[in-house]
Design a protein around this motif. Structure first.
Motif, PDB file in Angstrom:
ATOM      1  N   LEU A   1      76.439  88.284 -22.268  1.00 41.92           N
ATOM      2  CA  LEU A   1      75.146  88.888 -21.943  1.00 41.92           C
ATOM      3  C   LEU A   1      75.123  89.494 -20.548  1.00 41.92           C
ATOM      4  N   GLY A   2      74.286  90.504 -20.396  1.00 39.38           N
ATOM      5  CA  GLY A   2      74.030  91.095 -19.094  1.00 39.38           C
ATOM      6  C   GLY A   2      74.988  92.219 -18.728  1.00 39.38           C
ATOM      7  N   TYR A   3      74.703  92.842 -17.581  1.00 41.78           N
ATOM      8  CA  TYR A   3      75.598  93.869 -17.053  1.00 41.78           C
ATOM      9  C   TYR A   3      76.871  93.211 -16.530  1.00 41.78           C
ATOM     10  N   LYS A   4      77.977  93.934 -16.623  1.00 44.75           N
ATOM     11  CA  LYS A   4      79.277  93.385 -16.240  1.00 44.75           C
ATOM     12  C   LYS A   4      79.942  94.250 -15.179  1.00 44.75           C
ATOM     13  N   GLY A   5      80.998  93.719 -14.580  1.00 46.10           N
ATOM     14  CA  GLY A   5      81.674  94.479 -13.539  1.00 46.10           C
ATOM     15  C   GLY A   5      82.945  93.830 -13.044  1.00 46.10           C
ATOM     16  N   ALA A   6      83.160  93.917 -11.735  1.00 50.91           N
ATOM     17  CA  ALA A   6      84.396  93.419 -11.132  1.00 50.91           C
ATOM     18  C   ALA A   6      84.119  93.017  -9.687  1.00 50.91           C
ATOM     19  N   MET A   7      85.119  92.430  -9.051  1.00 50.72           N
ATOM     20  CA  MET A   7      85.000  91.968  -7.666  1.00 50.72           C
ATOM     21  C   MET A   7      85.659  92.978  -6.729  1.00 50.72           C
ATOM     22  N   TYR A   8      85.016  93.199  -5.591  1.00 39.03           N
ATOM     23  CA  TYR A   8      85.625  94.058  -4.567  1.00 39.03           C
ATOM     24  C   TYR A   8      85.260  93.524  -3.192  1.00 39.03           C
ATOM     25  N   GLY A   9      86.214  93.640  -2.252  1.00 35.32           N
ATOM     26  CA  GLY A   9      85.944  93.219  -0.886  1.00 35.32           C
ATOM     27  C   GLY A   9      87.206  93.157  -0.060  1.00 35.32           C
ATOM     28  N   VAL A  10      87.152  92.382   0.993  1.00 36.17           N
ATOM     29  CA  VAL A  10      88.292  92.270   1.906  1.00 36.17           C
ATOM     30  C   VAL A  10      88.761  90.829   1.971  1.00 36.17           C
ATOM     31  N   ILE A  11      90.059  90.668   2.161  1.00 39.59           N
ATOM     32  CA  ILE A  11      90.660  89.346   2.308  1.00 39.59           C
ATOM     33  C   ILE A  11      91.432  89.322   3.613  1.00 39.59           C
ATOM     34  N   GLU A  12      91.175  88.306   4.396  1.00 33.91           N
ATOM     35  CA  GLU A  12      91.907  88.073   5.631  1.00 33.91           C
ATOM     36  C   GLU A  12      92.604  86.731   5.524  1.00 33.91           C
ATOM     37  N   LYS A  13      93.386  86.420   6.520  1.00 33.43           N
ATOM     38  CA  LYS A  13      94.043  85.121   6.516  1.00 33.43           C
ATOM     39  C   LYS A  13      93.002  84.020   6.634  1.00 33.43           C
ATOM     40  N   GLY A  14      92.882  83.208   5.569  1.00 30.53           N
ATOM     41  CA  GLY A  14      91.930  82.106   5.569  1.00 30.53           C
ATOM     42  C   GLY A  14      90.492  82.499   5.316  1.00 30.53           C
ATOM     43  N   LYS A  15      90.258  83.745   4.891  1.00 28.87           N
ATOM     44  CA  LYS A  15      88.881  84.182   4.686  1.00 28.87           C
ATOM     45  C   LYS A  15      88.835  85.268   3.617  1.00 28.87           C
ATOM     46  N   ALA A  16      87.812  85.235   2.780  1.00 33.65           N
ATOM     47  CA  ALA A  16      87.618  86.266   1.755  1.00 33.65           C
ATOM     48  C   ALA A  16      86.148  86.650   1.698  1.00 33.65           C
ATOM     49  N   ASP A  17      85.890  87.926   1.581  1.00 40.90           N
ATOM     50  CA  ASP A  17      84.531  88.442   1.443  1.00 40.90           C
ATOM     51  C   ASP A  17      84.536  89.376   0.245  1.00 40.90           C
ATOM     52  N   MET A  18      84.310  88.811  -0.939  1.00 35.63           N
ATOM     53  CA  MET A  18      84.379  89.541  -2.204  1.00 35.63           C
ATOM     54  C   MET A  18      83.028  89.445  -2.910  1.00 35.63           C
ATOM     55  N   SER A  19      82.565  90.548  -3.491  1.00 32.71           N
ATOM     56  CA  SER A  19      81.287  90.533  -4.202  1.00 32.71           C
ATOM     57  C   SER A  19      81.391  91.345  -5.489  1.00 32.71           C
ATOM     58  N   MET A  20      80.426  91.124  -6.396  1.00 29.75           N
ATOM     59  CA  MET A  20      80.434  91.787  -7.695  1.00 29.75           C
ATOM     60  C   MET A  20      79.903  93.212  -7.589  1.00 29.75           C
ATOM     61  N   LYS A  21      80.538  94.121  -8.350  1.00 30.03           N
ATOM     62  CA  LYS A  21      80.097  95.496  -8.491  1.00 30.03           C
ATOM     63  C   LYS A  21      79.947  95.794  -9.982  1.00 30.03           C
ATOM     64  N   ARG A  22      78.844  96.430 -10.362  1.00 26.93           N
ATOM     65  CA  ARG A  22      78.609  96.718 -11.780  1.00 26.93           C
ATOM     66  C   ARG A  22      79.366  97.978 -12.218  1.00 26.93           C
ATOM     67  N   PHE A  23      80.009  97.878 -13.417  1.00 27.85           N
ATOM     68  CA  PHE A  23      80.671  99.030 -14.008  1.00 27.85           C
ATOM     69  C   PHE A  23      80.337  99.209 -15.484  1.00 27.85           C
ATOM     70  N   SER A  24      79.666  98.271 -16.089  1.00 24.73           N
ATOM     71  CA  SER A  24      79.369  98.375 -17.520  1.00 24.73           C
ATOM     72  C   SER A  24      78.379  99.508 -17.773  1.00 24.73           C
ATOM     73  N   LYS A  25      78.604 100.206 -18.877  1.00 26.11           N
ATOM     74  CA  LYS A  25      77.723 101.300 -19.259  1.00 26.11           C
ATOM     75  C   LYS A  25      76.506 100.789 -20.022  1.00 26.11           C
ATOM     76  N   SER A  26      76.622  99.631 -20.618  1.00 25.86           N
ATOM     77  CA  SER A  26      75.511  99.067 -21.381  1.00 25.86           C
ATOM     78  C   SER A  26      75.570  97.548 -21.280  1.00 25.86           C
ATOM     79  N   ARG A  27      74.684  96.876 -21.982  1.00 27.44           N
ATOM     80  CA  ARG A  27      74.639  95.416 -21.898  1.00 27.44           C
ATOM     81  C   ARG A  27      74.142  94.835 -23.214  1.00 27.44           C
ATOM     82  N   TYR A  28      74.440  93.564 -23.413  1.00 22.33           N
ATOM     83  CA  TYR A  28      73.895  92.763 -24.510  1.00 22.33           C
ATOM     84  C   TYR A  28      72.874  91.794 -23.914  1.00 22.33           C
ATOM     85  N   GLU A  29      71.768  91.622 -24.607  1.00 24.70           N
ATOM     86  CA  GLU A  29      70.764  90.647 -24.187  1.00 24.70           C
ATOM     87  C   GLU A  29      70.229  89.927 -25.425  1.00 24.70           C
TER      88      GLU A  29
END
Length: 375
Positions: free
Chosen positions: A216-244
């Motif tokens: 269910l819902g809109y779908k996507g993928a993770m994008y962001g930056v990774i450093e040594k010992g740290k990650a800042d990744m968040s979801m981005k929507r790419f789905s054209k449609s959704r199921y509910e």
């Protein structure tokens, strides 16, 4: 610092068996478009690494259109390193796309042996392992030895954190003890968001486009930056449609138009990019049958509506049972049978539906006597 795009469970060339052949082909095209949009996004963001953590394809059979699309799109971004870890739907086996197709030089596909690819210019080591069969009973996280802990270390793999022992079972303890800076996981279709165990960041991005009512819902993928010992990744929507999937309470409704108005009100927030399943609940005062095409069509409505009727009709059954009509005999016989059943049983549910639709179908003027002779 390294810019990373992480997706998984694309399932290209899915059958979409829920729909008609024409609609299924449209959905397959939308799925390809969602993945193409993801690649375009990564190129525009100048991502250093693009990760696909398993199940890029839905099965061994891959259409020529899909194959050519991938090769063309991958070749458009030669500076971006692409890593693919085959999963349980698309294992690296003899005769598979991974075995028979020559991918561009910027694409690395992990096989059944644990390995590491060093990206010296980025100060990153990427580790990974792929499925070589539909099932894998060993962990895809445990067993790695990090060569240089001072570098950014990323693991790409397909695996299951839910306890399923047949699809590369992994544990949070294995993640915590792994020593990686980021573990890019695949297999679970619901996005997890960025998580962390003992300084090890990890995530399931979920599928990129929902394919059924268990996604269910809109779908996507993770994008962001990774450093040594740290990650800042968040979801981005790419789905054209959704199921509910929603529930609509028709409790107390006595007329069909009143029921339709209540359903339309509940459906209103979902527009033409939505496939919507509606479960009707509650006790109605009269029996009526509602069809999907009676709710409405057009840009203000979902492009697909499916109704599951779980309402229970509660008319004046006692009065009906006393009437010398076909409807009265029908109600009496069914009620007599239902009183012997558990209300939670499947047979009781079926008879409840029969009672509802039977009352709606029978006409009061059909009068019979109890001997079976029509008057």
């Amino acid at each position: 610092m390294v810019k990373v795009f992480h997706c998984a469970d694309i399932h290209l060339d899915s059958p979409f068996s829920l729909f008609s052949p024409r609609e299924a082909e449209k959905r397959r095209t939308e799925l390809r478009a969602a993945f193409t949009s993801a690649l375009m996004f990564a190129r525009e963001k100048k991502a250093d690494i693009f990760i696909i953590s398993g199940d890029l394809f839905d099965g061994k059979y891959v259409t020529r259109d899909t194959r050519e699309l991938l090769l063309r799109e991958f070749a458009k971004c030669p500076e971006m390193k692409i890593f693919i870890s085959p999963g349980n739907h698309d294992p690296y086996v003899a005769g598979s796309v991974y075995d028979t197709v020559s991918f561009p030089e910027n694409v690395h596909i992990f096989g059944g042996e644990r390995e590491m690819v060093s990206l010296s210019e980025l100060g990153v080591d990427v580790y990974g392992v792929g499925f070589t069969a539909k099932n894998c009973i060993s962990s895809t996280v445990a067993g790695f030895k990090i060569n240089d802990p001072s570098r950014i270390n990323i693991l790409v793999c397909h695996g299951d954190l839910t306890g399923d022992r047949t699809n590369a079972p992994i544990t949070k303890q294995e993640i915590a003890e792994s020593g990686f800076d980021y573990i890019a996981l695949g297999h679970i279709h619901k996005p997890s968001g960025l998580m962390c165990e003992n300084g090890v960041y990890y995530a399931y991005p979920g599928c990129i486009e929902g394919r059924s009512f268990d996604e269910l819902g809109y779908k996507g993928a993770m994008y962001g930056v990774i450093e040594k010992g740290k990650a800042d990744m968040s979801m981005k929507r790419f789905s054209k449609s959704r199921y509910e999937w929603i529930e609509v309470d028709l409790g107390g409704v006595s007329e069909k138009m009143e029921a339709l108005d209540r359903i339309r009100q509940a459906v209103r927030p979902y527009n033409e990019d939505t496939a919507l399943r509606v479960t009707l609940k509650g006790e109605t005062k009269d029996a009526f049958v509602i069809l999907e095409n009676e709710i409405g069509r057009g840009c203000e409505y979902p492009y697909y509506i499916e109704l599951i009727d779980e309402t229970r009709v509660v008319p004046e059954l006692a009065e009906l049972e006393q009437s010398n009509t076909l409807k009265g005999v029908f109600v009496s016989k069914l009620r007599e049978k239902m009183q012997t059943l558990d209300e939670d049983s499947e047979e009781y549910r079926v008879l409840s539906l029969a009672l509802k639709y039977g009352i709606a179908a029978l006409e009061d003027r059909s009068v019979v006597d109890y001997s079976g002779g029509e008057q």
